[in-house]
Every structure is written in structure tokens, then in C-alpha cells.
Design a protein around this motif. Sequence first.
Motif, PDB file in Angstrom:
ATOM      1  N   GLU A   1       0.824  -1.208   0.000  1.00 36.92           N
ATOM      2  CA  GLU A   1       0.000   0.000   0.000  1.00 36.92           C
ATOM      3  C   GLU A   1       0.856   1.256   0.000  1.00 36.92           C
ATOM      4  OE1 GLU A   1      -3.217   0.278  -0.518  1.00 36.92           O
ATOM      5  OE2 GLU A   1      -3.259  -1.907  -0.772  1.00 36.92           O
ATOM      6  N   GLN A   2       2.055   1.163   0.552  1.00 38.00           N
ATOM      7  CA  GLN A   2       2.956   2.316   0.521  1.00 38.00           C
ATOM      8  C   GLN A   2       3.337   2.703  -0.907  1.00 38.00           C
ATOM      9  OE1 GLN A   2       6.386   1.642   3.028  1.00 38.00           O
ATOM     10  NE2 GLN A   2       5.129   0.920   4.740  1.00 38.00           N
ATOM     11  N   HIS A   3       3.256   1.741  -1.812  1.00 39.35           N
ATOM     12  CA  HIS A   3       3.669   1.975  -3.204  1.00 39.35           C
ATOM     13  C   HIS A   3       2.488   2.091  -4.166  1.00 39.35           C
ATOM     14  CE1 HIS A   3       7.916   1.204  -2.270  1.00 39.35           C
ATOM     15  NE2 HIS A   3       7.493   0.197  -1.518  1.00 39.35           N
ATOM     16  N   ARG A   4       1.260   1.898  -3.685  1.00 40.19           N
ATOM     17  CA  ARG A   4       0.104   1.837  -4.583  1.00 40.19           C
ATOM     18  C   ARG A   4      -0.061   3.121  -5.410  1.00 40.19           C
ATOM     19  NH1 ARG A   4      -4.530  -1.058  -5.351  1.00 40.19           N
ATOM     20  NH2 ARG A   4      -4.101  -2.448  -3.585  1.00 40.19           N
ATOM     21  N   SER A   5       0.002   4.278  -4.768  1.00 41.41           N
ATOM     22  CA  SER A   5      -0.193   5.535  -5.490  1.00 41.41           C
ATOM     23  C   SER A   5       0.857   5.722  -6.585  1.00 41.41           C
ATOM     24  CB  SER A   5      -0.162   6.718  -4.524  1.00 41.41           C
ATOM     25  OG  SER A   5      -1.248   6.668  -3.631  1.00 41.41           O
ATOM     26  N   HIS A   6       2.099   5.379  -6.254  1.00 42.78           N
ATOM     27  CA  HIS A   6       3.176   5.465  -7.249  1.00 42.78           C
ATOM     28  C   HIS A   6       2.905   4.533  -8.423  1.00 42.78           C
ATOM     29  CE1 HIS A   6       7.201   5.259  -9.031  1.00 42.78           C
ATOM     30  NE2 HIS A   6       7.122   3.950  -8.903  1.00 42.78           N
TER      31      HIS A   6
END
Length: 303
Positions: free
Chosen positions: A20-25
Motif C-alpha cells: 500500500e505504501q507503493h500503490r499511489s506510485h
Amino acid sequence: MIGNSLPAGRPADARTGLFEQHRSHLRAVAYRMLGSLSEAEDAVQETWLRYDRTDTSGVENLGGWLTTVVGRICLNLLRSRAQRREESLESRMPDPVLGREGVVDPEQEVLLADSVGLALMVVLESLSPAERVAFVLHDMFQVPFEEIAPLIEKTSAATRQLASRARRKVQGQAPAPDRDLARQRAAVDAFFAATRTGDLEALLSVLDPEVVLRADGDVGRIRQTVVLSGALTVASQAVLYRSLAPYVRPALINGAAGVVVIGANGKLVSIMAFTVVDGTIAAIDVLTDPERLRALDVTPFEN
């Protein structure tokens, strides 16, 4: 070993949290690759599934690994799209991202970082799958050519050449817009003020001599894509839209000054994105396809 095993001491909820820490990216990468918000979401979900099935305990740079995975998924989608091509890639208008001026949306800020205007997205649609992957990953997300090359099955040197060729197309067809939003809005407001009065001379003064207008819509089941070039041609067409002027509402289209046109019945008639360069309008991108417009949320513009 590739499988469902988890790294030692890292439970499933921890793995989910890392992803989830990388989802937006990842969504930002996929949107630039595909030009479709729904396909970008699908690509991110497929990336999650592959991550969930893989033991990544030996991966030192998880963000880089995930970016490579979503890049490969997007490349396959682009190649599939090209193989079944029913229309030229140049004729497809990417999905716009709508926002209101003065309203901060952190997720949109990540999605649209680096001023990914609609005009730029239109040019990306004209690139080959390999060119698009090389350009997006390297120029927009600083992925080294050595890591991109295996994805597109090219050497690093060939990958560099693909990105360079794509860069020339982008620079030639999608000039960098003014970063000052107020300056953008002033040009757009001047455009519609001249349209309301039918003032051709005023329209010509706010349009770049080489302005391009692209309109993507349909009539019944028939797609219609119109491309107009030159200030006089675009200005002559613009005065025909005078009746729509009362229904124009300011909006951010991919982070740049634009408008939505909402009819008296409350339905979205069109969206218009503007690329303003040195205070004049260099490109206008219009979406009028009723089916695609129905998928856009115009609730923030109803009042």
C-alpha cells in the motif's frame, strides 16, 4: 522459491502494508503508460496479485521491483491494444483527471506529478508500446535503461534510442505548459470571453499561431475524431460554441486550467483541457464521447 511463502517475520498484513505504501506510485506509472484510469487500476491489482504470490525477501528495492512488474503488465496491455487496433493510437483521447481549483487532493497530486497534462498524454498515445515504456519509466520515473531493457527485450543502447526518439516526439508535439495556474486561467478566461461575444480578433490574440484543437467523441455508434490546426481555423470553429458559454464551469483537467461544460439538464456535455504556453493557448483537447463522460464524477461542479 516463487510461491505464497512470506519472508520470515513478515505476516500477511505487513506485506499488504508495504504494498500500500507503493500503490499511489504504481497507479501513477500505470496511468502514464495506459492513459486509462480503469486499466491503470487493473494493472495495479495484477501487480498486487503477482507480489502476493512471490517471496520478495531477497528484494532490496521493493519499489523498483514493483515498478518493473507494473511496467511489464502495462507493456503487455499496450501490445495487446496495438494488435487488435481498431483505431489509430493517435485518435484516442486519454482519460482526463478532473479536479477543482483550490481543492487539494493528495492522491491526484501523486497521479499528476510532473505536470502530466492531457496534451502530453495524447502524444504518449501515439508512441509505440516499447517507446512509451522506455520514455515513461526513464524520463518520468528515473528507472535506469539497464532495468528497462529486459522488459522490452532490447539492449540498453537500443532502449536509450527508443526513449530519445519518444522524447523528441513529446517535445515537438507537447510543449511544456506555463506552471503558473493563474496565468493559465487568465488565457482560458480570455478565450471564453471572446467566444461569448464572437470577437474573432480577441480569440486570435489568445491563441498560439500553431494551436492544435483535438476533439474526441462519437455520433451514435460512429467514432468521430477531429483535429484542427492554426489559430484562424480554431478561432473560426470556437465562435460556433457561443451557445455553450453559459454552461462552462472552471475545472482542473490533469492539473491544468480547463473547463467542464454541464448542460441545463445537469449532464456533462464535454470537458476541455487547455495547454497554455507563454500566455497563449497552444493546444485544446476536447472530450465529448457520451459514454466516457458518463463515467466522470461532476458532483464537485454542480454548484
